[in-house]
Scaffold this motif. Structure first.
Motif, mmCIF file in Angstrom:
data_model
loop_
_atom_site.group_PDB
_atom_site.id
_atom_site.type_symbol
_atom_site.label_atom_id
_atom_site.label_comp_id
_atom_site.label_asym_id
_atom_site.label_seq_id
_atom_site.Cartn_x
_atom_site.Cartn_y
_atom_site.Cartn_z
ATOM 1 N N ARG A 159 33.425 42.402 40.620
ATOM 2 C CA ARG A 159 34.102 42.503 41.916
ATOM 3 C C ARG A 159 33.552 41.425 42.843
ATOM 4 O O ARG A 159 32.372 41.057 42.748
ATOM 5 C CB ARG A 159 33.837 43.864 42.578
ATOM 6 C CG ARG A 159 34.582 45.041 41.992
ATOM 7 C CD ARG A 159 36.075 44.986 42.334
ATOM 8 N NE ARG A 159 36.754 46.164 41.789
ATOM 9 C CZ ARG A 159 37.181 46.251 40.527
ATOM 10 N NH1 ARG A 159 36.991 45.259 39.678
ATOM 11 N NH2 ARG A 159 37.813 47.339 40.124
ATOM 12 N N GLN A 170 46.872 39.501 50.063
ATOM 13 C CA GLN A 170 47.294 39.665 48.671
ATOM 14 C C GLN A 170 46.496 40.792 48.038
ATOM 15 O O GLN A 170 45.264 40.800 48.106
ATOM 16 C CB GLN A 170 47.007 38.385 47.878
ATOM 17 C CG GLN A 170 47.804 37.203 48.348
ATOM 18 C CD GLN A 170 47.298 35.916 47.723
ATOM 19 O OE1 GLN A 170 46.363 35.917 46.938
ATOM 20 N NE2 GLN A 170 47.951 34.815 48.069
ATOM 21 N N ARG A 194 44.541 42.397 45.358
ATOM 22 C CA ARG A 194 43.874 41.996 44.119
ATOM 23 C C ARG A 194 42.869 43.070 43.754
ATOM 24 O O ARG A 194 42.216 43.662 44.594
ATOM 25 C CB ARG A 194 43.122 40.676 44.320
ATOM 26 C CG ARG A 194 44.041 39.495 44.527
ATOM 27 C CD ARG A 194 43.213 38.239 44.558
ATOM 28 N NE ARG A 194 42.500 38.030 43.325
ATOM 29 C CZ ARG A 194 42.301 36.825 42.805
ATOM 30 N NH1 ARG A 194 42.761 35.765 43.399
ATOM 31 N NH2 ARG A 194 41.633 36.692 41.683
ATOM 32 N N THR A 195 42.744 43.323 42.498
ATOM 33 C CA THR A 195 41.818 44.372 42.088
ATOM 34 C C THR A 195 40.380 43.881 42.112
ATOM 35 O O THR A 195 39.466 44.617 42.454
ATOM 36 C CB THR A 195 42.132 44.855 40.668
ATOM 37 O OG1 THR A 195 42.306 43.704 39.839
ATOM 38 C CG2 THR A 195 43.365 45.735 40.643
ATOM 39 N N ASP A 196 40.187 42.634 41.727
ATOM 40 C CA ASP A 196 38.798 42.180 41.605
ATOM 41 C C ASP A 196 38.247 41.602 42.893
ATOM 42 O O ASP A 196 37.076 41.260 42.958
ATOM 43 C CB ASP A 196 38.675 41.167 40.466
ATOM 44 C CG ASP A 196 39.568 39.964 40.702
ATOM 45 O OD1 ASP A 196 40.507 40.103 41.526
ATOM 46 O OD2 ASP A 196 39.316 38.912 40.114
#
Lengths: 1141, 160
Positions: A114, A127, A129-131
């Motif tokens: 992360r 945006q 974003r998962t990470d």
């Protein structure tokens, strides 16, 4: 792998390692704020299952350790969180690139990662974003924890999949060989198809799966896998991995047995979330279901009993594992960490002895050359572990080694601060406290040698650390508490360095606070010097205030209605022990005496030594003193002036020794003797100083009861001399002198003193009062020495005994004995009964003149002061009356007093009586002196009734009376002596020498006989003229002054002629004839009455005739004294008428 | 060969300590001091056993541990050396009155048997009892006894 993690504990085997790192420029403060929040999420309940995931966060992790991740999966970094600052969209790609670089480092092992970006706003941030997570700043990032939880869940998914993947891996597929970095080259070219190799692969994989199970919260599964792995690996002698499998088994068992954790604070696990409090409690109970394993872990119930190790087995297996590890040099870190883990477990099991063996082993594990920092860490951790198992001394030892390591010469910048801090931490281990109060109780009982060493090191470290105040404090402490153990040379060294330190930074009495909260109490030097006794001194006698009597009485009565009661007396005794029964006076210098001694082998200079007081404003006058080496008890007097009134308490004293200020309180001094410490200060009083005209005497008088003489004067006087003493009274105080009383007291002396020794007139002096400060008044006292002028008793007695001495009259013996009692009543002093004839015996007389004075506020409060002047007089004998006797004078009313006067001086001396001419006596000469005196009528003296009662004893009464007579006689005689050469003169008194017998003679008889011839009173020298042939009337008159009736008497007149050659012619019948009878009879005469007998004489021839009037013996009553019947002889000159014509 | 013999009071402060070479006395102070941890531990563990059956001899306390730590060497340069040049073993013995005897034995050249150590302690104990019997000795004071000194000296030399 070379960097050991000393904080490791068994539970760490079940954790997932997540590294949190900053990227780019992130301030440390901000990073750790986030790190703290991240690491708060250390355990997670995964989804619906009751399995718990534990996370270990590190902000620094050496990548080479990561390479051991296959060996023990908890060493594998599985997650990476990077924190970064990014303020513009422009920087974003660069930042993201950095994140990727960072990921590469741990890339092989990472499950997920992360990136937390702070500061970036705008479209990029929006945006999803998962990470990557965007936060505007460090204050607005509420969702961090949530994000982490999501992240961990993603980690779990990977972990779980790996676990399942590996666990179901059956022998069908080829199992890869897991190996540790240093093994890789060993397996090159090994036959991979051999059974041995396969077994090895299997065993290692089982072990790996066990690790994964443990991490995934499936404890029982892991136990099963570990057991299987142990079996497999044991058969192929794969010792390193066998050790790892055993350790895994131990870890899992420890986790099971000790859910509270073994790592202490560092590895403490939080209870498993607030949602499952009941379950947490259950874990302790055997047979209860563990939270880790329901549902998913089906082996729980079956496997627990046989798979889980018992506490004893855990240790055995740890031992085994460590012994396997020790076969591999490269596994040193693993071995060390295993030891540490085992010790932690043993600490919980309270098996210190075995723990110490493990630790001992850990000490011997030689890793590669350690850096200094690592050494420090190693020693610190050893110390901590020893502390954990209760080996405080050992712990202190290693802590001290660590401290020394901090300042090892190989280190470029020695960490004195760290060294000092570590040294402070060793204090409890050496049972040393830095509070000197702990050392006051009795003798010091500790390991002095090591304690001293430690203190020396503390001093040195604090000095190098640049904190001289600390080093002074420590050095003072060392000197104060370890004094008994220091050798002479050490004492010198310590004091020298202390002096050099204090020259820059003097020691104070303030509490020193260290940044880490430790307080260093002040160290008073109570042993430099040692005070043995404290005694509050009374003011000198002349300045001592005294309470007026009346007020004192009031005080007494207020205390108790009883004059005496044993109970009260007891209470008072207790009270006295605390309070002192004298007072100090405001404005006067007061003293406290300390008995001190110097324990040092050299001279001790004590400066600024003064008193610490409370209760009253007190001006302390500090003293400086120098005590010789190892002195005995040495008295020191500390002085001060109370400036106000009230109760003053002496609490202690302050000193400056070797530049260290100390306030020593008496309460905390051991073995001190004191007479109390509280004194009343009374209002100011004036001070009187006296100076006299006489020289001061070196001799001091020994007063009888408590009086002390402030001044002594001495004077030499001849007996009988009078000297005037001028006393100058000066008020040297600050208060006006308002009142003065003078009394005198003659000290008991063996000498009999006549007259007033001291006499004065106070009125003139009092007229000058009140005496303002600085003013002077004069006062005159007359000193008169009048001692016994009789010579030595024995000498006098000699004279007495020679028969002729007393008088010419025949005496009957009873009278002699009357003299004796006086002789006996005198005390017989052997020294005084010196040789007879030693006349130059100097006698001393001493008297005290007391001046009671008062004034100012003290007078209002009823206090006065008493000043005593001692007067010492050396009385030299002037003249002596060696013998005294009387001669009857021609008149019966008079008599001659014969005095043998002896000049005992060495000068010529003249002596004169009332009306006599001067008699010159050479030195040592003795002459007789005759004084004609009228007889005295003593009966006429008034005798006051008071005197009678005063002298109830008849003997005393008699003496008193005799004295009075003596005085009377003396005043009549008025004998003076004069030494012309010395211009000195004085009087001589016969008082002492007059004995009963002489007095009798000097006394007028109570029967007064008057003989009148021709109406003319005839006495001694009176010559009555008469004519021949004319009858001359003769009248004998008796007046009775006595107190009783006298008589009857018969008197016969016998004429005679004296031929002046000793022949008396009584044959005068033809020359004289009586007209009427020549015998008279007198009837009894009553007191104060008189009786007259008349007759007549006729002279037939001219001539000188005498008439002797005699009593008839038979008619004279015997009981009356002879001297009463003393009739004058009558001298008659008969003249012829022709001759006249 | 015994290199250090120490008598420690019940309250854990030294009553007597003697070592050869004498210059290293401080080192032995530390050695003996740290040994007390084990002595305490062993004694407290034994406390549960019956007192009269108690074994006074405690056996080996610590094997080798030789640290030379000095901050205040002559030149004021601190140095730390960790080294194991010779084998030092520490043995302990505790009397019924909780007075401890600690003996540091240099076993690098000769290995002593447990029995020998035991008999040495017994001798030491007897000698200590004699010191206590001296009416002029104040229990708790440092031991200044020539007889005791001689006995200790003999033990330090004898076995080597």
């Amino acid at each position: 792998m070379s960097v050991p993690d000393y904080m490791q504990c068994a539970e760490d085997h079940q954790t997932l390692l997540v590294v949190v790192q900053p990227v780019g420029i992130v301030s440390e403060e901000n990073f750790f704020r986030i790190y703290k929040r991240i690491s708060s999420v250390s355990q997670i309940n995964v989804r619906d299952s009751q399995r718990v995931l534990y996370i270990r966060y590190r902000h620094h992790y050496p990548p080479e350790n990561n390479e051991w991740g296959d060996f023990q999966t908890h060493r594998k970094v599985v997650g990476l969180i990077t924190v970064t600052d990014c303020f513009s969209a422009k920087d974003w790609p660069q930042t993201f690139e950095k994140f990727h670089v960072q990921k590469e480092i741990y890339g092989s092992t990472l499950y997920d990662s992360r990136l937390f970006v702070f500061g970036l706003q705008g479209e990029i941030a929006e945006q999803p974003r998962t990470d990557v997570a965007f936060y505007p700043n460090y204050d607005e990032c509420e969702s961090v924890e949530k994000r982490i939880e999501d992240f961990i869940e993603s980690l779990f998914i990977v972990l779980e999949s790996k676990r399942l993947d590996r666990a179901t891996d059956k022998s069908g597929d080829k199992i890869p060989l897991l190996c540790v970095p240093f093994e890789k080259k060993d397996f090159v070219g090994l036959d991979t198809d051999s059974r041995h190799y396969k077994k090895r692969c299997q065993g290692r994989m089982r072990k790996h799966v066990g690790d994964l199970c443990l991490q995934a919260g499936m404890l029982q599964d892991s136990l099963v896998h570990y057991h299987m792995s142990v079996e497999l690996l044991r058969s192929v002698n794969d010792f390193l991995w066998l050790g790892a499998a055993l350790e895994g088994l131990c870890s899992a068992s420890v986790i099971y047995h000790y859910p509270g954790g073994t790592g202490g604070k560092a590895g403490a696990r939080r209870p498993q979330g607030s949602s499952l409090p009941a379950d947490t409690g259950n874990r302790h109970r055997p047979g209860a279901l563990t939270t880790n394993g329901i549902n998913a872990d089906t082996s729980t119930e079956i496997g627990r009993a046989k798979n889980c190790l018992s506490p004893e087995d855990i240790i055995d297996k740890y031992k085994e594992a460590i012994s396997y590890y020790s076969k591999y040099k490269n596994a040193g870190v693993i071995e060390l960490e295993a030891c540490v883990k085992a010790v932690r477990v043993l600490a919980i099991q309270k098996r210190s002895m075995e723990a110490s063996e493990f630790l001992q082993n850990a000490v011997y594990i030689n890793l590669r050359q350690l850096s200094e920092e690592e050494k420090i860490q190693r020693y610190s951790i050893l110390s901590e572990l020893y502390e954990l198992i209760g080996f405080h001394r050992k712990s202190a030892f290693f802590k001290r080694v660590a401290a020394m390591q901090c300042v090892a010469p190989s280190i470029a910048e020695p960490g004195w601060r760290a060294c000092y801090k570590l040294l402070l931490e060793t204090l409890p281990g050496y049972s040393l406290s830095l509070d000197p109060k702990d050392f006051n109780k009795g003798t010091h009982r500790g390991w002095a040698a090591v304690q001293m060493r430690l203190l020396h090191e503390l001093v040195y470290a604090s000095r190098r650390m640049g904190n001289p105040a600390l080093s002074v404090r420590h050095l003072s402490f060392l000197l104060q508490t370890m004094l008994d153990f220091l050798s002479d040379q050490e004492k010198k060294d310590v004091t020298q360095s202390l002096e050099s330190y204090t020259s820059k930074c003097p020691g104070t009495m303030e509490l020193l606070s260290l940044p880490d909260g430790l307080n260093l109490p002040p160290v008073p030097f109570t042993k430099l010097p040692i005070v043995r006794r404290v005694k509050l001194l009374n003011l000198p006698a002349s300045l001592r205030p005294q309470k007026m009597k009346s007020l004192l009485g009031q005080n007494m009565s207020a205390k108790s209605p009883f004059i005496y009661s044993p109970i009260i007396a007891h209470n008072r005794g207790e009270e006295r022990s605390k309070k002192i029964d004298f007072q100090w006076v405001q404005g006067d210098v007061c003293e406290v005496q300390l008995m001190v001694y110097n324990p040092m082998p050299f001279e001790l200079r004590v400066e600024n030594m003064g008193l610490l007081t409370s209760g009253v404003e007190f001006e302390s006058l500090p003293a400086a003193l120098s005590l010789p080496a190892e002195s005995g008890l040495y008295p020191v007097t500390l002085v001060g002036v109370p400036r106000s009134t009230g109760q003053i308490s002496i609490n202690g004293y302050h000193t400056t020794v070797f530049g260290v200020f100390s306030d020593c309180l008496l309460d905390s001094l051991p073995g001190i003797k004191t007479n109390g410490s509280t004194v009343e200060v009374i209002p100011a009083l004036p001070r009187l100083q006296i100076s006299t005209s006489l020289p001061r005497s070196a001799r001091t008088l020994q007063p009888s009861s408590g009086d002390e003489i402030s001044t002594n004067v001495s004077v030499q006087l001849y007996n009988g001399e009078t000297q005037q003493l001028d006393i100058k009274l000066e008020n040297i105080g600050t208060e006006p002198l308002e009142k003065l009383e003078v009394t005198s007291k003659i000290l008991t002396t063996k000498e009999k003193l006549y007259g007033d020794f001291l006499s004065w007139k106070l009125e003139e002096t009092l007229a000058q009062f009140p005496l303002q400060p600085g003013k002077t008044a004069t006062f005159t006292v007359n000193i008169k020495v009048k001692l016994d002028f009789s010579c030595q008793e024995n000498l006098l007695q000699d004279f007495n005994d020679d028969g002729i001495s007393v008088s010419g009259l025949p005496l009957s013996s009873p009278f002699r004995q009357v003299v004796k009692p006086r002789v006996d009543s005198k005390p017989v002093n052997p020294s005084e009964s010196s040789k007879a004839g030693d006349f130059s015996h100097v006698k001393t007389l001493e008297a005290i003149l007391n001046f009671k004075y008062s004034g100012g506020p003290g007078h209002i409060d009823g206090y006065y002061r008493n000043l005593s002047l001692g007067i010492h007089v050396e009385a030299e004998p002037s003249v002596f009356f060696t013998r005294v006797s009387t001669l009857p004078a021609t008149s019966t009313r008079q008599c001659h007093l014969l005095l043998d006067v002896f000049n005992s001086t060495e000068h010529e001396l003249t002596i004169s009586a009332k009306n006599n001419e001067e008699l010159i006596l050479h030195a040592g000469e003795c002459q007789r002196m005759a004084i004609q005196v009228d007889k005295f009528n003593f009966e006429s003296f008034p005798e006051s009734p008071a005197e009678r009662t005063q002298f109830t004893n008849p003997k005393q009464l008699e003496e008193e009376r005799q004295e009075a007579r003596g005085l009377e006689i003396n005043s009549k005689l008025d004998i003076h002596w004069n030494i012309p050469s010395l211009k000195r003169h004085g009087e001589a008194s016969v008082e002492g020498i007059l004995n009963q017998l002489v007095l009798e003679h000097l006394q007028l008889a109570p029967l007064q006989w008057d003989v009148l011839v021709d109406g003319q009173l005839c006495d001694c020298d009176v010559v009555a003229d008469c004519r021949v042939g004319d009858p001359i009337p003769l009248e004998v008159r008796l007046t009775n002054w006595s107190k009783r009736n006298v008589g009857p008497f018969a008197l016969t007149v016998i004429p005679y002629q004296d031929y002046q050659n000793g022949v008396h012619n009584y044959e005068l019948q033809d020359a004289i004839t009586f007209v009427g009878s020549n015998t008279f009879y007198i009837d009894s005469v009553r007191p104060t009455e008189n009786s007259v007998c008349l007759g007549a004489l006729l002279f037939l021839y001219t001539g000188d005739f005498y008439l002797n009037i005699k009593f008839h013996e038979d008619t004279t009553s015997k009981e009356l004294p002879l001297s009463w019947f003393c009739l004058p002889s009558v001298h008659i000159r008969a003249q012829g008428p022709d001759l006249q014509a | 060969m015994a290199v250090c013999i120490a008598v420690i009071a019940k309250e854990n402060y030294p009553l007597y300590i003697r070592s050869i070479p004498a210059e290293q006395e401080l080192k032995f102070h530390y050695t003996v001091h740290t040994s007390l941890d084990v002595v305490d531990e062993k004694v407290s563990a034994m406390g549960k056993a019956l007192v009269d059956q108690r074994e006074l001899y405690l056996g080996l306390l610590y094997p080798t541990e030789d640290y030379k730590v000095s901050l205040l060497s002559r030149l004021g340069i601190p140095c730390v050396k960790s080294m194991f040049p010779n084998q030092l073993h520490r043995y302990g013995y505790v009397t019924n009155s909780k007075v401890k005897f600690v003996m540091v034995v240099d076993s690098s050249n000769t290995a002593l048997r447990d029995n020998e150590i035991r008999s040495m302690f017994r001798k030491l104990h007897n000698s200590y009892t004699d010191v206590m019997c001296n009416p002029f000795y104040n229990p708790g004071d440092r031991i200044h006894s020539r007889a005791f000194d001689n006995m200790v000296t003999s033990m330090m030399v004898q076995v080597c």
